[in-house]
Design a protein around this motif. Structure first.
Motif, PDB file in Angstrom:
ATOM      1  N   ASP A   1      27.549  38.184  34.186  1.00  0.00           N
ATOM      2  CA  ASP A   1      27.967  38.336  35.274  1.00  0.00           C
ATOM      3  C   ASP A   1      29.246  37.670  35.630  1.00  0.00           C
ATOM      4  OD1 ASP A   1      26.146  40.658  36.153  1.00  0.00           O
ATOM      5  OD2 ASP A   1      24.482  38.854  37.043  1.00  0.00           O
ATOM      6  N   ASP A   2      29.426  37.152  35.071  1.00  0.00           N
ATOM      7  CA  ASP A   2      30.741  35.953  35.873  1.00  0.00           C
ATOM      8  C   ASP A   2      32.228  35.372  35.056  1.00  0.00           C
ATOM      9  OD1 ASP A   2      31.464  33.628  36.384  1.00  0.00           O
ATOM     10  OD2 ASP A   2      30.349  32.122  36.910  1.00  0.00           O
ATOM     11  N   ALA A   3      32.887  35.999  34.233  1.00  0.00           N
ATOM     12  CA  ALA A   3      33.886  35.568  33.538  1.00  0.00           C
ATOM     13  C   ALA A   3      33.958  34.495  33.553  1.00  0.00           C
ATOM     14  CB  ALA A   3      35.407  36.509  34.285  1.00  0.00           C
ATOM     15  N   THR A   4      33.497  33.523  34.624  1.00  0.00           N
ATOM     16  CA  THR A   4      34.187  31.836  34.879  1.00  0.00           C
ATOM     17  C   THR A   4      33.273  31.023  33.446  1.00  0.00           C
ATOM     18  OG1 THR A   4      35.030  31.989  36.972  1.00  0.00           O
ATOM     19  CG2 THR A   4      35.033  29.900  35.712  1.00  0.00           C
TER      20      THR A   4
ATOM     21  N   VAL B   1      40.061  37.894  37.067  1.00  0.00           N
ATOM     22  CA  VAL B   1      39.540  36.879  35.864  1.00  0.00           C
ATOM     23  C   VAL B   1      39.052  37.534  35.000  1.00  0.00           C
ATOM     24  CG1 VAL B   1      38.031  35.589  35.826  1.00  0.00           C
ATOM     25  CG2 VAL B   1      39.666  35.084  38.070  1.00  0.00           C
ATOM     26  N   GLU B   2      38.286  39.014  35.328  1.00  0.00           N
ATOM     27  CA  GLU B   2      37.638  39.741  33.915  1.00  0.00           C
ATOM     28  C   GLU B   2      38.582  40.129  33.530  1.00  0.00           C
ATOM     29  OE1 GLU B   2      34.531  40.631  32.950  1.00  0.00           O
ATOM     30  OE2 GLU B   2      34.198  39.821  34.954  1.00  0.00           O
ATOM     31  N   TRP B   3      39.622  40.709  33.920  1.00  0.00           N
ATOM     32  CA  TRP B   3      40.542  41.502  33.013  1.00  0.00           C
ATOM     33  C   TRP B   3      41.229  40.197  31.795  1.00  0.00           C
ATOM     34  CZ3 TRP B   3      42.854  45.048  31.293  1.00  0.00           C
ATOM     35  CH2 TRP B   3      42.190  46.698  31.762  1.00  0.00           C
TER      36      TRP B   3
ATOM     37  N   PHE C   1      47.018  37.587  24.982  1.00  0.00           N
ATOM     38  CA  PHE C   1      46.129  36.405  25.421  1.00  0.00           C
ATOM     39  C   PHE C   1      47.568  35.586  25.914  1.00  0.00           C
ATOM     40  CE2 PHE C   1      45.364  31.893  25.700  1.00  0.00           C
ATOM     41  CZ  PHE C   1      44.107  31.679  25.352  1.00  0.00           C
ATOM     42  N   LEU C   2      48.619  35.679  26.116  1.00  0.00           N
ATOM     43  CA  LEU C   2      49.686  35.674  26.983  1.00  0.00           C
ATOM     44  C   LEU C   2      50.293  36.186  28.452  1.00  0.00           C
ATOM     45  CD1 LEU C   2      52.393  34.073  27.622  1.00  0.00           C
ATOM     46  CD2 LEU C   2      53.868  35.807  26.581  1.00  0.00           C
ATOM     47  N   THR C   3      49.444  37.246  28.346  1.00  0.00           N
ATOM     48  CA  THR C   3      49.478  38.160  29.025  1.00  0.00           C
ATOM     49  C   THR C   3      48.002  38.155  30.114  1.00  0.00           C
ATOM     50  OG1 THR C   3      50.161  40.091  28.327  1.00  0.00           O
ATOM     51  CG2 THR C   3      49.435  40.600  30.226  1.00  0.00           C
ATOM     52  N   GLY C   4      47.443  37.696  29.529  1.00  0.00           N
ATOM     53  CA  GLY C   4      45.779  36.789  30.350  1.00  0.00           C
ATOM     54  C   GLY C   4      46.514  35.830  31.228  1.00  0.00           C
TER      55      GLY C   4
END
Lengths: 541, 242
Positions: free
Chosen positions: A367-370, A445-447, A508-511
């Motif tokens: 559930d937690d992207a972090t 964060v998810e994206w 990766f840079l976009t993220g």
């Protein structure tokens, strides 16, 4: 920044700022032209800026007296902001130079934007700018929380952060102007290296002084790793950068080491920059933020002891695996290979310990992207340390060395492990330091997570293919016993992989850009108080 | 053991000392013996140091980051010997501060480059790589046509002499003149250059224009010297194949 300082502290800061400005003035005046003079002006500018800021606020009201009962988080906030600034610079330049390998005609006709000068901007920007700032910022946070003590004083954290970022800025602007020692990952010239020694000793002293004030009897495992990072990086940096300046008023210097000794010292440094900068420090980060975010204690205390000492002892031997089949004596190569293989044991002990810690918290990983960032970091840490041991084996290395396989391996470590654990730590820290329960945009964060994972996989898989193709083409013989391919044919074969790698890096840079925007949005809404418990002055035991 | 560690964790200076000891052993074992290499690896009699012009070229090679894509270390593997030439010896880079062995071959190895291509080819290749190698992905270096700054050369040679390189006082004093002499054949400066460096290093207008001393002169002089500072690798390979 100044509001939390007492008048006495502002006076000390003012004195240091004036000294920095004077140092810059002396550098600029004695060097007169060229890169060292520009760097003098940069120090002068920073010194004057700080002087004005402190002088203007010198007699502002004293901060409330209860501040000593709170953690000192402003340096951490600044360090995280610098981490994200350097992420944009380092990753942006990385994607750009990756594109140049596919499209070399796009190189602008100026010396400063040539591939060879931008490449160390990418590596220094990422390793020292992005990685280093993240390590310093999180170490201040972790050190205070695990010691339940405020940083030993309020000035030296700023000396460390500002001085360190001045070093990074000197380094990358120097490369653009053609000033480099050419030693990989230690390209900065002699005066910048000396400056870094001063900063690093301040950092070490601050760490020990804060540890000495701790209200916990035990030093938590994360701090062992941060300590090893600070100590061994100092040792590596000093030995590898020993050099004689041509003149004390110019940037040029010659390293004292030559030939085979220089090669051994360089790769002893080079691989242990990976070990103690890009691994030990980040394991410290992992050992703190993974348990905090998952709400689970570290799975095995014993395993963390074994892996810590295993990593500290084994890693230092392995640098010579960069020199297989070269003019380095055979026994030194063999030692490097042997220890590289043995290193798999403590490395997997750490990775396994991290993943086992998540047992009972898998629903949170879902559930937690972090937390997922940290889980993926531990997985990539395990994968790239396995790959590293494998590539260090002499016959494998005969194929992989000098190829893009090595580049792929490095990026599986830096993108998959180092950057992912940094993002995990940042997404845990930023809301907490801003007095919020979450990031401004959880969706971003998810994206970011999926962009980072996709980008890393595209990058790493394309570089595996590129490297193995190169290695096989270089050694292929036809039926007449002649080499099958010219070198340039192997260059042509790289085009699709170089394009894919650029796309992976771009994702990766976009993220990372999402992350920078998201952190800015969260910090701007900060209430000014960290949400964790205030400092208690009494030890628990 | 666990009890011992349990106590160690309470003493920060104990941890510091233990980390220093654990992290020092490997480096000492691997690096220290290499400093006896002067006694174990003899320098070939014909090994010469770089001339001032070649040294200036080497600094340009470093400045432009050429080492990021080109290695200078032929490994002792069959295909490398067939592709590049004799494998590299430790003694060949004994005068190299720093060594430029490299770690990546985005372009080919350059350890045996000297004499492989003409000066004209190098000029064309450095100004526009794709004019001579259509599939090349090397960037162009048009700014190498600018005048070479030789001002730092005497101090550079003096610094290297202090590090043990065989440059004498006359070489240090005449470094700038010798750089000019090597790039301008049949001038007075060339006689002085020959006197100090002998007949082996080539003296010619490397960029094709004897009237100007350019960065191109220096870089090509350096590239043409690669693998040509001693014949030892060629001799050893010839002896081995007999």
């Amino acid at each position: 920044m100044t509001a939390a300082l007492t008048v006495a502290e502002r006076q000390i800061g003012l004195l240091l700022s004036i000294m920095l400005a004077l140092m810059g003035l002396v550098m600029a005046a004695t060097a007169r032209h060229g890169v060292m003079s520009l760097h003098g002006f940069m120090a002068l500018g920073l010194g004057i800026g700080l002087t004005l800021m402190l002088a203007g606020a010198l007699y502002d009201p004293e901060p409330p007296s209860n501040r000593l009962h709170r953690y000192y988080d402003e340096p951490t906030r600044f360090g995280i902001a610098m981490t994200l600034v350097w992420a944009m610079i380092g990753m942006g330049v990385g994607v750009w130079v990756a594109a140049l390998l596919y499209w070399p005609e796009a190189t602008p006709p100026w010396p400063a934007t040539s591939f060879g000068r931008l490449r160390p901007v990418h590596t220094t920007g990422i390793i020292f700018g992005f990685g280093g700032n993240a390590l310093i910022a999180t170490s201040f946070h972790v050190l205070q929380r695990t010691s339940r003590a405020r940083l030993a004083d309020s000035i030296s954290p700023w000396v460390v952060l500002l001085g360190y970022n001045l070093f990074c800025a000197w380094a990358v602007t120097g490369y653009l102007m053609g000033s480099t020692q050419s030693k990989e990952y230690a390209e900065a010239e002699w005066y910048a290296d000396l400056w870094l020694v001063v900063i690093w000793l301040t950092y070490f002293a601050l760490y020990l002084r804060t540890l000495a004030r701790r209200n916990e009897p035990h030093i938590y495992v994360a701090n062992w790793y941060y300590l090893a990072f600070i100590l061994v990086v100092a040792m590596l940096h000093i030995v590898n950068n020993l050099a004689l300046p041509v003149r004390f008023t110019s940037a040029e210097s010659f390293p004292v080491w030559s030939g085979v000794q220089d090669a051994m010292v360089q790769w002893w440094y080079g691989h242990n920059a990976v070990a103690f900068f890009l691994t030990a420090g980040f394991l410290g980060m992992l050992y703190y933020f993974l348990p905090v975010r998952s709400g689970r204690p570290i799975w095995s205390y014993r395993l963390s002891i074994v892996s810590f000492w295993g990593i500290t002892f084994f890693y230092i031997w392995v640098g010579s695996h960069h020199l297989h089949y070269t003019a380095l004596p055979y026994w030194a190569q063999t030692l490097g290979m042997t220890f590289s293989v043995m290193l798999l044991v403590p490395s997997w002990a750490s990775a396994g310990n991290a993943i086992a810690t998540l047992n009972g918290a898998w629903h949170k990983v879902r559930d937690d992207a972090t937390l997922r960032f940290m889980f993926v970091a531990a997985v990539f840490y395990g994968l790239s340390t396995f790959e590293g041991s494998f590539l260090a084996i002499r016959p494998v290395n005969s194929l992989s060395h000098y190829t893009d396989w090595t580049v792929g391996h490095v990026h599986s470590g830096t993108l998959g492990w180092v950057a992912m654990i940094i993002f995990g730590a940042i997404y845990t820290l930023v809301p907490q330091l801003s007095g919020k329960t979450g990031m401004a945009s959880p969706r971003a964060v998810e994206w970011h997570f999926w962009l980072a994972v996709t980008g890393t996989l595209i990058y790493v898989v394309s570089m595996w293919n590129a490297g193995i193709t190169q290695g096989l083409m270089w050694r292929a013989y036809d039926e007449n016993g002649a080499l099958s391919y010219s070198f340039v044919q192997s260059v042509e074969a790289m085009a699709p992989y170089y394009l894919l790698r650029t796309i992976g890096g771009g994702l990766f840079l976009t993220g990372a850009a999402f992350c920078a925007w998201n952190c800015r949005a969260t910090m701007r809404k900060a209430t000014g108080q960290a949400t964790d418990r205030p400092l208690v002055t009494q030890p628990v035991e | 053991m666990l009890k011992l560690h349990y106590n160690l964790e309470k003493i920060s200076m104990g941890l510091v000392a233990a980390i220093i000891v654990a992290a020092s052993i490997g480096g000492i074992v691997e690096i220290a013996p290499l400093f006896t290499i002067d006694e174990t690896v003899e320098l070939p009699d014909d090994l010469r140091p770089h001339t001032p012009l070649e040294l200036a070229g080497r600094e340009i090679y470093i400045r432009e980051g050429c080492y990021a894509c080109h290695s200078q270390m032929v490994r002792s593997l069959a295909d490398e010997l067939d592709r590049y030439g004799p494998y590299s010896l430790a003694s060949e880079s004994a005068y190299d501060h720093p060594m430029l062995w490299g770690s990546k071959r985005t372009g080919p190895d350059l350890a045996r480059l000297g004499g492989k291509y003409s000066d004209n080819w190098h000029v064309a290749h450095l100004i526009d790589p794709r004019s001579v190698v259509p599939a090349s992905i090397m960037p162009a270096y048009p700014w190498l046509a600018r005048t070479l700054d030789t001002g730092l050369l005497p101090d550079s040679l003096a610094t290297l002499a202090r590090l043990g390189l065989p440059y004498d006082d006359a070489m240090v004093a005449a470094a700038e003149a010798d750089a000019l002499g090597q790039s301008r054949p049949d001038s007075d400066a060339t006689d002085g250059f020959r006197e100090r460096y002998g007949e082996r290093p080539p003296a010619r207008a490397f960029d094709g224009d004897p009237s100007r001393l350019t960065e191109m002169d220096a870089l090509i002089a350096y590239l043409q010297s690669l693998g040509r500072l001693t014949d030892a690798p060629y001799r050893i390979l010839a002896e081995a194949s007999q």
